[in-house]
Design an enzyme around this catalytic site. Structure first.
Site, PDB file in Angstrom:
ATOM      1  CB  SER A  35      -1.030  -2.145  25.201  1.00 19.44           C
ATOM      2  OG  SER A  35       0.039  -2.047  25.789  1.00 19.44           O
ATOM      3  CG  HIS A  67       2.436   1.955  23.957  1.00 13.27           C
ATOM      4  ND1 HIS A  67       2.695   0.753  23.996  1.00 13.27           N
ATOM      5  CD2 HIS A  67       1.443   2.129  25.204  1.00 13.27           C
ATOM      6  CE1 HIS A  67       2.118  -0.030  24.945  1.00 13.27           C
ATOM      7  NE2 HIS A  67       1.599   0.966  25.826  1.00 13.27           N
ATOM      8  CG  HIS A  90       5.131   1.175  29.671  1.00 15.74           C
ATOM      9  ND1 HIS A  90       4.751   1.519  28.296  1.00 15.74           N
ATOM     10  CD2 HIS A  90       3.857   0.621  30.023  1.00 15.74           C
ATOM     11  CE1 HIS A  90       3.278   1.293  28.102  1.00 15.74           C
ATOM     12  NE2 HIS A  90       2.806   0.584  29.010  1.00 15.74           N
ATOM     13  CE1 TYR A  92       8.179  -1.348  28.194  1.00 17.77           C
ATOM     14  CE2 TYR A  92       6.411  -1.799  29.805  1.00 17.77           C
ATOM     15  CZ  TYR A  92       6.923  -1.618  28.392  1.00 17.77           C
ATOM     16  OH  TYR A  92       5.797  -1.275  27.487  1.00 17.77           O
ATOM     17  CD  GLU A  93       9.057   3.245  27.178  1.00 13.50           C
ATOM     18  OE1 GLU A  93       9.407   4.095  26.321  1.00 13.50           O
ATOM     19  OE2 GLU A  93       7.915   3.242  27.421  1.00 13.50           O
ATOM     20  CB  ALA A 120      -3.477  -4.407  27.449  1.00 13.69           C
ATOM     21  CG  MET A 208       4.267  -4.626  32.586  1.00 16.42           C
ATOM     22  SD  MET A 208       5.274  -5.281  31.106  1.00 16.42           S
ATOM     23  CE  MET A 208       4.864  -7.115  31.004  1.00 16.42           C
ATOM     24  CB  SER A 209       0.722   0.793  32.678  1.00 17.68           C
ATOM     25  OG  SER A 209      -0.337   0.337  32.301  1.00 17.68           O
ATOM     26  CG  ASN A 232      -2.835 -12.009  28.480  1.00 14.40           C
ATOM     27  OD1 ASN A 232      -2.751 -10.608  28.200  1.00 14.40           O
ATOM     28  ND2 ASN A 232      -2.105 -12.443  29.787  1.00 14.40           N
ATOM     29  CG  HIS A 244       3.162  -6.195  22.663  1.00 10.99           C
ATOM     30  ND1 HIS A 244       2.616  -5.319  23.680  1.00 10.99           N
ATOM     31  CD2 HIS A 244       3.310  -4.941  21.841  1.00 10.99           C
ATOM     32  CE1 HIS A 244       2.410  -4.367  23.613  1.00 10.99           C
ATOM     33  NE2 HIS A 244       2.667  -3.763  22.441  1.00 10.99           N
TER      34      HIS A 244
HETATM   35  N1  HPA Z   1       0.977  -9.255  32.404  1.00 11.35           N
HETATM   36  C1  HPA Z   1       1.636  -8.209  32.282  1.00 11.35           C
HETATM   37  N2  HPA Z   1       1.139  -7.350  31.660  1.00 11.35           N
HETATM   38  C2  HPA Z   1       0.204  -7.510  30.729  1.00 11.35           C
HETATM   39  C3  HPA Z   1      -0.388  -8.785  30.595  1.00 11.35           C
HETATM   40  C4  HPA Z   1       0.128  -9.855  31.403  1.00 11.35           C
HETATM   41  O1  HPA Z   1      -0.236 -11.050  31.437  1.00 11.35           O
HETATM   42  N3  HPA Z   1      -1.274  -8.850  29.345  1.00 11.35           N
HETATM   43  C5  HPA Z   1      -1.290  -7.492  29.027  1.00 11.35           C
HETATM   44  N4  HPA Z   1      -0.184  -6.651  29.657  1.00 11.35           N
END
Ligand code: HPA
Length: 269
Positions: A35, A67, A90, A92-93, A120, A208-209, A232, A244
């Protein structure tokens, strides 16, 4: 086309198709653009082929905005071939672990001795981290509850993320910090209580990856470089909800720096 049930055989099949479609005999390096990293891919070199991932056996189309689901073969400035995966699957998919690591397994089967994993991430250390900063992954904590390996095959994970490659990245940019990446399954972002827990446990970034792909790459014998783009501060650290779109925006804003960094690292390999 015979499509195998065995994930390793399926990756070998995909590698054969990849070499043929791309017109490249062997790739030296593979890069997974997470991402926010897709815009950085243009700096990597001259594309020699580009096609949807779904043209290769075993690849599902990624479902996440940002993606792309595209494979690009690139000739780098030093004349090597890089395989660029624009997008990833991912956990989570909900398709299971195997599609998550299929790209990396295919890349290694197509020759890649180095796998660069980008993502990310939420920053767990806003005291020292800036939004828009790349951080080298020094180690990980796998809280996904999943593992790409099954069976009594015990793989050493003392150095998942290569020290040699991190040193090389720091030759390119001495200001690069290092940190421990924690992975949750998602797709929810974390709660503020989880973020406090992760800080206590020694995490520096959360996402998450990456961790499952890193394990699969090590299993296959490749060196791994991991880079998180801090998009973030983790949930609750600044009292602002996460989304996102903001993650993608930070990627767009930093694409030139991230692309330049990756291109220079790849040239030094
Ligand atoms: N948490 C999980 N995944 C992320 C985040 C987050 O704060 N920022 C970008 N991907």
């Amino acid at each position: 086309m015979i499509v195998s049930n065995d994930p390793y055989a399926l990756a070998a099949e995909a590698a054969v198709a990849l070499r043929e479609l791309a017109g490249v005999d062997a790739f030296e390096v593979a890069l997974v653009m997470g991402s926010g990293w897709v815009p950085a891919a243009d700096a990597l070199g001259e594309p020699v082929a580009e096609f949807p991932m779904t043209k290769l056996p075993g690849f599902a189309a990624p479902t996440v905005a940002g993606h792309g689901g595209t494979i690009r073969a690139v000739r780098t400035a030093s004349g090597h071939f890089a395989l660029v995966l624009l997008g990833r699957t991912h956990l989570y998919e909900g398709r299971g672990v195997e599609p998550v690591v299929h790209g990396v397994r295919t890349a290694v089967a197509a020759g890649a001795r180095v796998v660069v994993l980008t993502n990310a991430a939420g920053g767990l250390r806003p005291e020292t981290q800036q939004v828009g900063e790349p951080v080298l992954i020094s180690d990980h904590i796998n809280f996904t509850g999943a593992n790409p390996m099954t069976g009594a095959r015990f793989l050493d994970l003392t150095e998942v993320y290569s020290k040699r490659l991190r040193a090389l990245a720091r030759e390119v940019d001495p200001s690069l910090a290092e940190g421990v990446y924690v992975a949750f399954r998602g797709p929810t972002y974390e709660t503020p209580a989880e973020i406090r827990m992760l800080r206590t446990l020694g995490g520096d970034m959360v996402g998450m990856s990456t961790v499952l792909e890193a394990i699969a790459a090590r299993e296959a014998g490749s060196e791994v470089l991991g880079v998180s783009l801090v998009t973030n501060p983790g949930a609750g650290l600044v009292g602002k909800p996460l989304n996102h779109e903001e993650v993608l925006e930070v990627g767009r804003a930093t694409a030139a720096r991230m692309g330049g960094l990756l291109a220079k690292v790849v040239d030094k390999l």
